[in-house]
Motif scaffolding. Structure first.
Motif, short mmCIF file in Angstrom:
data_model
loop_
_atom_site.label_atom_id
_atom_site.label_comp_id
_atom_site.label_asym_id
_atom_site.label_seq_id
_atom_site.Cartn_x
_atom_site.Cartn_y
_atom_site.Cartn_z
N MET A 39 -17.32 -4.38 19.78
CA MET A 39 -16.57 -4.94 18.70
C MET A 39 -16.90 -3.98 17.67
O MET A 39 -15.88 -3.72 16.83
CB MET A 39 -17.19 -6.36 18.24
CG MET A 39 -16.81 -7.38 19.27
SD MET A 39 -15.10 -7.70 19.31
CE MET A 39 -14.71 -8.21 17.43
N LEU A 40 -18.06 -3.28 17.73
CA LEU A 40 -17.97 -2.25 16.69
C LEU A 40 -17.36 -0.97 17.05
O LEU A 40 -16.68 -0.67 15.87
CB LEU A 40 -19.77 -1.70 16.77
CG LEU A 40 -20.04 -0.60 15.86
CD1 LEU A 40 -19.90 -1.32 14.30
CD2 LEU A 40 -21.49 -0.19 15.96
N GLU A 41 -17.15 -0.59 18.34
CA GLU A 41 -16.37 0.39 18.49
C GLU A 41 -14.95 0.01 18.30
O GLU A 41 -14.04 0.72 17.72
CB GLU A 41 -16.63 0.64 19.94
CG GLU A 41 -15.43 1.79 20.41
CD GLU A 41 -15.72 2.13 21.96
OE1 GLU A 41 -14.95 3.08 22.38
OE2 GLU A 41 -16.65 1.63 22.68
N PHE A 42 -14.28 -1.29 18.55
CA PHE A 42 -13.18 -1.77 18.36
C PHE A 42 -12.76 -1.65 16.67
O PHE A 42 -11.84 -1.29 16.21
CB PHE A 42 -12.99 -3.11 18.99
CG PHE A 42 -11.79 -3.58 18.39
CD1 PHE A 42 -10.48 -3.43 19.21
CD2 PHE A 42 -11.55 -4.79 17.45
CE1 PHE A 42 -9.11 -3.89 18.57
CE2 PHE A 42 -10.29 -5.43 17.25
CZ PHE A 42 -9.03 -4.89 17.73
N LYS A 43 -13.67 -2.27 16.11
CA LYS A 43 -13.84 -2.01 14.44
C LYS A 43 -13.52 -0.70 13.93
O LYS A 43 -12.59 -0.54 12.90
CB LYS A 43 -15.01 -2.81 14.07
CG LYS A 43 -14.97 -2.88 12.26
CD LYS A 43 -16.34 -3.65 11.94
CE LYS A 43 -16.26 -3.86 10.24
NZ LYS A 43 -17.48 -4.58 9.85
N ASN A 44 -14.32 0.24 14.55
CA ASN A 44 -14.06 1.54 14.12
C ASN A 44 -12.68 2.18 14.48
O ASN A 44 -12.04 2.98 13.90
CB ASN A 44 -15.14 2.56 14.72
CG ASN A 44 -16.72 2.35 14.30
OD1 ASN A 44 -16.67 1.63 13.18
ND2 ASN A 44 -17.67 2.49 15.29
N GLU A 45 -12.31 1.87 15.87
CA GLU A 45 -11.01 2.10 16.06
C GLU A 45 -9.79 1.62 15.17
O GLU A 45 -8.93 2.14 15.01
CB GLU A 45 -10.83 1.81 17.63
CG GLU A 45 -11.45 2.50 18.70
CD GLU A 45 -11.45 1.96 19.99
OE1 GLU A 45 -10.54 1.05 20.26
OE2 GLU A 45 -12.00 2.71 20.98
N LYS A 97 -10.47 0.77 12.08
CA LYS A 97 -10.38 1.29 10.97
C LYS A 97 -9.68 2.67 11.01
O LYS A 97 -8.78 3.06 10.03
CB LYS A 97 -11.99 1.62 10.48
CG LYS A 97 -12.28 2.25 9.15
CD LYS A 97 -13.74 2.67 8.86
CE LYS A 97 -13.83 3.47 7.61
NZ LYS A 97 -13.26 4.68 7.62
N ASP A 98 -10.03 3.49 12.04
CA ASP A 98 -9.15 4.68 12.24
C ASP A 98 -7.57 4.52 12.30
O ASP A 98 -6.81 5.32 11.65
CB ASP A 98 -9.68 5.40 13.91
CG ASP A 98 -11.06 5.66 13.57
OD1 ASP A 98 -11.53 6.00 12.43
OD2 ASP A 98 -11.50 5.91 14.84
N PHE A 99 -7.23 3.39 12.93
CA PHE A 99 -5.89 3.01 13.15
C PHE A 99 -5.28 2.72 11.66
O PHE A 99 -4.22 2.86 11.32
CB PHE A 99 -5.77 1.86 14.01
CG PHE A 99 -4.13 1.31 14.38
CD1 PHE A 99 -3.38 1.82 14.80
CD2 PHE A 99 -3.94 0.02 13.68
CE1 PHE A 99 -2.01 1.59 14.98
CE2 PHE A 99 -2.54 -0.42 13.78
CZ PHE A 99 -1.74 0.37 14.44
N LYS A 100 -6.11 1.78 10.92
CA LYS A 100 -5.53 1.54 9.66
C LYS A 100 -5.47 2.73 8.92
O LYS A 100 -4.54 2.92 7.93
CB LYS A 100 -6.58 0.68 8.88
CG LYS A 100 -6.60 -0.89 9.68
CD LYS A 100 -7.74 -1.88 9.00
CE LYS A 100 -7.34 -2.01 7.44
NZ LYS A 100 -8.48 -3.05 7.00
N ASP A 101 -6.52 3.70 8.92
CA ASP A 101 -6.34 4.98 8.26
C ASP A 101 -5.08 5.91 8.61
O ASP A 101 -4.36 6.31 7.74
CB ASP A 101 -7.60 5.82 8.49
CG ASP A 101 -8.93 5.03 7.84
OD1 ASP A 101 -8.68 4.36 6.90
OD2 ASP A 101 -10.00 5.69 8.21
#
Length: 260
Positions: free
Chosen positions: A43-49, A51-55
């Protein structure tokens, strides 16, 4: 005693089952904890991904906004360019119309001047020198693809007590051109021109191997005279609509010559 021993055995069995259940439960709890940890890590990795996707999406939106603004500027520039091109086309059309009017006016003026000059040359008897002679070389070069080595006007020669005159003679490598000029063309003048052409080789034996080409010239030639000249295989030179001197029946005479 046997009864007591049986109870002790059941108690030990119960204790062993309890220990087994406890150990199994702890193993399941540990496994669950491990799964939960892995899930949290995922989930943390997905959250980071995300975040990167949103960026990336934000960056993409910014780029799209910039592109949109650039396209708007481009469209505005194209609109200005189209407006300028329309104005330019309108100006060019106006200029073209003005040039057409100017050319038409110049043509009318050239016709008027040529006609007046021809009439004046007729009156002064200088039609050969003023009009026919200057036009002879360019016409021969244009239609017969040769540049005369010799060009003479008002040629006169005596032979055996006889005198003959020719208006214009032009000499190329293998051709001799006779241009006979008449101020007012008549049918009987055609026969006279042919007779003058036949006498050329008699008076100029040095040209006996050259092809003689007869050209009948005037300021203007009426249709009946032009038709007669064509039938006789004689080229007719005159003003074309009072704009420039030209051979009026070149293709027709050339066709007759090829047929013969």
């Amino acid at each position: 005693m046997p009864e007591l021993k049986e109870r002790v055995d059941r108690l030990e069995e119960a204790m062993m089952r309890l220990v087994y259940i406890q150990q199994k439960t702890e193993m399941e709890i540990q496994a669950l904890k491990q799964e939960m940890k892995e899930f949290k890590d995922e989930m943390l990795e997905f959250k980071n991904e995300m975040k990167d996707f949103k960026d990336e999406m934000k960056e993409f939106k910014d780029e799209m906004l910039e592109f949109k603004n650039e396209m708007k500027d481009f469209k505005d520039e194209m609109k200005d360019f189209k407006d300028e091109m329309k104005e330019f086309k309108d100006e060019m059309l106006e200029f073209k119309n003005e040039m057409k009017d100017f050319k038409d006016e110049m043509k009318r003026e050239v016709r008027r001047i040529n006609k007046q000059w021809g009439e004046l040359s007729n009156k002064l008897g200088t039609i050969v020198e003023d009009i026919v002679l200057p036009a002879t070389r360019p016409i021969i070069k244009k239609y017969f693809k040769c540049d005369p080595d010799t060009l003479m006007a008002n040629v006169e020669k005596k032979l055996n007590g006889k005198t003959e005159e020719w208006d214009v003679i032009a000499i190329c490598k293998d051709k001799l051109f006779l241009v006979e000029v008449k101020a007012t063309p008549r049918v009987e003048y055609i026969k006279q021109a042919k007779e003058k052409a036949t006498k050329l080789k008699e008076f100029f034996p040095e040209y006996k191997d050259k092809e003689i080409i007869l050209i009948f010239a005037s300021l203007s030639i009426k249709e009946d005279i032009l038709n007669k000249l064509t039938k006789e295989g004689i080229y007719a030179m005159a003003y074309r609509e009072w704009e420039y001197m030209d051979i009026l029946n070149f293709e027709e005479v050339k066709k007759i010559s090829l047929e013969n």
